[in-house]
Scaffold this motif. Structure first.
Motif, PDB file in Angstrom:
ATOM      1  N   PRO A   5       0.799  -1.083   0.040  1.00  9.39           N
ATOM      2  CA  PRO A   5       0.161  -0.124  -0.018  1.00  9.39           C
ATOM      3  C   PRO A   5       0.935   1.305   0.028  1.00  9.39           C
ATOM      4  CG  PRO A   5      -0.875  -1.455   1.671  1.00  9.39           C
ATOM      5  CD  PRO A   5       0.655  -2.223   1.298  1.00  9.39           C
ATOM      6  N   ASP A  12      -4.367   3.488  -3.930  1.00  8.84           N
ATOM      7  CA  ASP A  12      -4.278   2.124  -3.629  1.00  8.84           C
ATOM      8  C   ASP A  12      -5.429   1.445  -4.333  1.00  8.84           C
ATOM      9  OD1 ASP A  12      -1.877   2.225  -2.331  1.00  8.84           O
ATOM     10  OD2 ASP A  12      -3.150   2.286  -0.166  1.00  8.84           O
ATOM     11  N   GLY A  17      -4.746  -2.160  -4.987  1.00  8.19           N
ATOM     12  CA  GLY A  17      -3.861  -2.645  -3.846  1.00  8.19           C
ATOM     13  C   GLY A  17      -2.732  -1.832  -3.320  1.00  8.19           C
TER      14      GLY A  17
END
Length: 208
Positions: A5, A12, A17
């Motif tokens: 992250p 993100d 992610g």
């Protein structure tokens, strides 16, 4: 591949992610922009090594302490101005596993001999892959000019963040483009961001 992250939720989400472990990231931004907010945020997500090439370590630490974002407790080191390439190289073994190394900014390194600079970038890339870390290279824009080795900085990067700041009248607009993303999809459109004391989504409507 594991994703690390960035600490910026909107980014993100857009990057599925976060950043692939072992990535070298180039953050391009205007010197007068709020790009340090990104660096402060990146430094707070996990164990970090912050290498400063222009400001003193004390100035960086003061800025981190005064920041409204959660900056963690990064190790801040000043890069030797006499031989910045060799100075950064001595810190490569200190890059933490699954951590982040920030180089702020790249300009003194980009002004060095091209062969030595490319060698450093290769070794940096190898080290972040080995440690499954992330390297963030803060590359300031200089109008229409390119630093001597800016092309190498962008070529070696696995991910390029391009922060575009436009001042129109009384409004300041910030958009983050991700034109390059190895191992993933680059963003089709820039993300409109609000940069105040933190990084957030700008929900204001564009006025044509």
């Amino acid at each position: 591949m594991e994703r690390l992250p960035t600490g910026i939720p909107v980014l993100d989400r857009e990057l599925d992610g976060g950043l692939p472990a072992g990535s070298v990231v180039t953050l391009k931004a205007d010197p007068a922009s709020q790009s340090e907010l990104f660096l402060n945020t990146f430094a707070g997500v996990r164990e970090s090594l912050y290498l400063t090439t222009v400001r003193s370590a004390g100035a960086v630490e003061s800025g981190l302490s005064a920041s409204s974002v959660e900056t963690g407790d990064p190790v801040v080191e000043t890069v030797d101005g006499e031989d910045p390439i060799e100075s950064v190289r001595t810190y490569l073994p200190s890059i933490p596993d699954d951590g982040t190394v920030i180089v702020d900014s790249t300009e003194p390194l980009e002004n060095a001999d091209p062969v030595r600079y490319r060698s450093l970038l290769t070794d940096l890339g190898d080290r972040v892959v080995e440690t499954e870390a992330t390297a963030v290279l803060h590359a300031l824009k200089r109008g229409g000019e390119r630093s001597r080795n800016r092309l190498a900085t962008e070529q070696v990067a696995d991910v390029v963040f391009d922060l575009r700041t436009v001042v129109t009248g009384t409004a300041i607009e910030n958009r983050l483009a991700v034109p390059k993303f190895r191992g993933g999809a680059a963003l089709e459109e820039p993300v409109k961001l609000k940069l105040t004391d933190t990084v957030s989504v700008d929900t204001s409507r564009d006025i044509a």
